[in-house]
Design a protein around this motif. Structure first.
Motif, short mmCIF file in Angstrom:
data_model
loop_
_atom_site.label_atom_id
_atom_site.label_comp_id
_atom_site.label_asym_id
_atom_site.label_seq_id
_atom_site.Cartn_x
_atom_site.Cartn_y
_atom_site.Cartn_z
N GLY A 76 0.82 -1.20 0.00
CA GLY A 76 0.00 0.00 0.00
C GLY A 76 0.85 1.25 0.00
N THR A 77 0.18 2.38 0.12
CA THR A 77 0.85 3.66 -0.04
C THR A 77 1.37 4.29 1.24
N SER A 78 1.06 3.69 2.40
CA SER A 78 1.41 4.39 3.64
C SER A 78 2.31 3.60 4.58
N TRP A 79 2.94 2.52 4.10
CA TRP A 79 3.73 1.69 5.00
C TRP A 79 4.89 2.43 5.66
N LEU A 80 5.43 3.43 5.00
CA LEU A 80 6.57 4.13 5.58
C LEU A 80 6.18 5.36 6.37
N ALA A 81 4.87 5.60 6.53
CA ALA A 81 4.39 6.72 7.33
C ALA A 81 4.60 6.42 8.81
N GLU A 82 4.90 7.46 9.58
CA GLU A 82 5.15 7.31 11.01
C GLU A 82 3.99 6.65 11.74
N VAL A 83 2.78 6.93 11.29
CA VAL A 83 1.60 6.39 11.97
C VAL A 83 1.60 4.86 12.02
N ASN A 84 2.30 4.21 11.06
CA ASN A 84 2.30 2.75 11.00
C ASN A 84 3.48 2.09 11.71
N VAL A 85 4.38 2.87 12.26
CA VAL A 85 5.54 2.30 12.95
C VAL A 85 5.15 1.28 14.03
N PRO A 86 4.08 1.51 14.82
CA PRO A 86 3.73 0.54 15.86
C PRO A 86 3.43 -0.87 15.34
N ILE A 87 3.17 -1.02 14.07
CA ILE A 87 2.92 -2.35 13.51
C ILE A 87 4.15 -3.24 13.66
N ARG A 88 5.32 -2.62 13.79
CA ARG A 88 6.54 -3.42 13.98
C ARG A 88 6.44 -4.28 15.23
N GLU A 89 5.69 -3.81 16.25
CA GLU A 89 5.55 -4.60 17.48
C GLU A 89 4.73 -5.86 17.22
N LEU A 90 3.73 -5.77 16.37
CA LEU A 90 2.97 -6.96 15.97
C LEU A 90 3.89 -7.94 15.24
N VAL A 91 4.69 -7.43 14.32
CA VAL A 91 5.62 -8.29 13.57
C VAL A 91 6.63 -8.91 14.53
N ARG A 92 7.17 -8.14 15.44
CA ARG A 92 8.13 -8.66 16.43
C ARG A 92 7.48 -9.76 17.27
N HIS A 93 6.25 -9.53 17.69
CA HIS A 93 5.48 -10.53 18.45
C HIS A 93 5.40 -11.84 17.65
N PHE A 95 7.37 -12.89 15.14
CA PHE A 95 8.69 -13.51 15.00
C PHE A 95 9.10 -14.22 16.29
N GLN A 96 8.83 -13.60 17.42
CA GLN A 96 9.21 -14.19 18.71
C GLN A 96 8.42 -15.46 19.02
N ARG A 97 7.19 -15.54 18.54
CA ARG A 97 6.33 -16.67 18.86
C ARG A 97 6.23 -17.70 17.73
N GLY A 98 7.00 -17.51 16.66
CA GLY A 98 6.98 -18.47 15.57
C GLY A 98 5.72 -18.42 14.72
N ILE A 99 5.05 -17.28 14.70
CA ILE A 99 3.84 -17.10 13.89
C ILE A 99 4.27 -16.63 12.50
N PRO A 100 3.87 -17.32 11.45
CA PRO A 100 4.26 -16.90 10.10
C PRO A 100 3.77 -15.49 9.76
N VAL A 101 4.62 -14.77 9.06
CA VAL A 101 4.31 -13.42 8.57
C VAL A 101 4.47 -13.45 7.05
N ALA A 102 3.48 -12.92 6.35
CA ALA A 102 3.52 -12.84 4.89
C ALA A 102 3.36 -11.38 4.48
N ALA A 103 4.35 -10.83 3.77
CA ALA A 103 4.34 -9.42 3.38
C ALA A 103 4.58 -9.30 1.89
N ILE A 104 3.87 -8.37 1.27
CA ILE A 104 3.99 -8.17 -0.16
C ILE A 104 4.16 -6.68 -0.46
N CYS A 105 4.86 -6.41 -1.54
CA CYS A 105 5.02 -5.05 -2.07
C CYS A 105 5.67 -4.15 -1.02
N ASP A 106 5.09 -2.99 -0.73
CA ASP A 106 5.75 -2.05 0.16
C ASP A 106 5.75 -2.50 1.62
#
Length: 195
Positions: A76-93, A95-106
Motif C-alpha cells: 500500500g501507499t502508507s507503509w513508511l508513514a510514522e503512523v504505521n511504525v507501531p505495527i513493527r511490534e505486531l511483527v516482532r510478536h 517472529f518471537q512466537r513463531g507465527i508466520p508473517v507474509a508481506a507483499i510489495c511495500d
C-alpha cells in the motif's frame, strides 16, 4: 474452532494483494477465518477506493488470548508513514512466537526498515527499491530475485506477485498442496488448465 489469519489494514492498502488468498482461507473446508486488524478502528480506504472497517484493533485481537495462524501484510501507499511504525511490534510478536508473517510489495520495505529481513531469504519490489525506502536495510546478501520467497516463517513477494504470494500462503498453511495447489495456481495465474 477455526484458526484466524489476520490481514493488517493501513490507509491506502493494496486491496488486490490479499484478494486471491482471502476467499481460499475463508472456505469452510480450509479451517481458517480471515479477520482484518488495524492500529485503530477507523475505516481504512484502499488504493482502489474500498472503505473497510477493521474487525479488531491489534490490542483487541490480542486481548482475546489467541495468536493467529498467520499475519498477512498487504502492500500500500502508507507503509513508511510514522503512523504505521507501531505495527513493527505486531511483527516482532509474531517472529518471537513463531507465527508466520507474509508481506507483499511495500510491506516488505516496512519489514526491511525495521530489521526483519536480515536473517531470512526474501524478496521485494526490487533490491534498489528496498535500499531506497529503507536505508537501514542490511539484508541484501539474502535478497532473492523472485516473485515470492518463503523462508521458514517468512513469506515475501513483490507487488506484481499476488498469485504467487497466495500460493505460498496456501502451501505454508497446508490449505492446498501438490497437484491441487498447482492446479489452483495455474487457474489463478493463467485462467485455465492445460489439457
Amino acid at each position: 474452532m477455526k484458526k484466524q489469519v489476520w490481514i493488517v489494514l493501513t490507509d491506502g492498502f493494496a486491496d488486490w494483494e490479499a484478494s486471491y488468498i482471502s476467499p481460499e482461507l475463508n472456505k469452510p473446508e480450509a479451517g481458517y477465518q480471515v479477520r482484518t486488524i488495524a492500529l485503530d478502528k477507523a475505516v481504512k480506504t484502499s488504493m482502489g477506493g474500498f472503505d473497510v472497517l477493521p474487525h479488531h484493533t491489534w490490542a483487541e485481537a490480542c486481548e482475546k488470548g489467541n495468536d493467529p495462524a498467520m499475519v498477512i501484510l498487504p502492500g500500500g501507499t502508507s507503509w513508511l508513514a510514522e503512523v504505521n511504525v507501531p505495527i513493527r511490534e505486531l511483527v516482532r510478536h509474531c517472529f518471537q512466537r513463531g507465527i508466520p508473517v507474509a508481506a507483499i510489495c511495500d510491506a516488505t520495505t516496512f519489514l526491511a526498515k525495521h530489521g526483519f529481513l536480515e536473517n531470512h531469504k526474501h524478496t521485494g519490489n526490487t533490491l534498489g527499491y528496498l535500499k531506497q525506502g529503507a536505508p537501514e536495510y542490511r539484508g541484501e546478501r539474502l535478497y532473492v530475485e523472485a516473485q515470492s520467497v518463503c523462508d521458514g516463517n517468512l513469506i515475501t513477494a513483490n507487488g506484481s506477485a499476488a498469485v504467487e504470494f497466495a500460493r505460498d500462503i496456501l502451501k505454508k498453511l497446508g490449505v492446498l498442496e501438490g497437484e491441487a495447489l498447482e492446479q489452483w495456481f495455474h487457474i489463478a495465474k493463467h485462467g485455465f488448465l492445460s489439457a
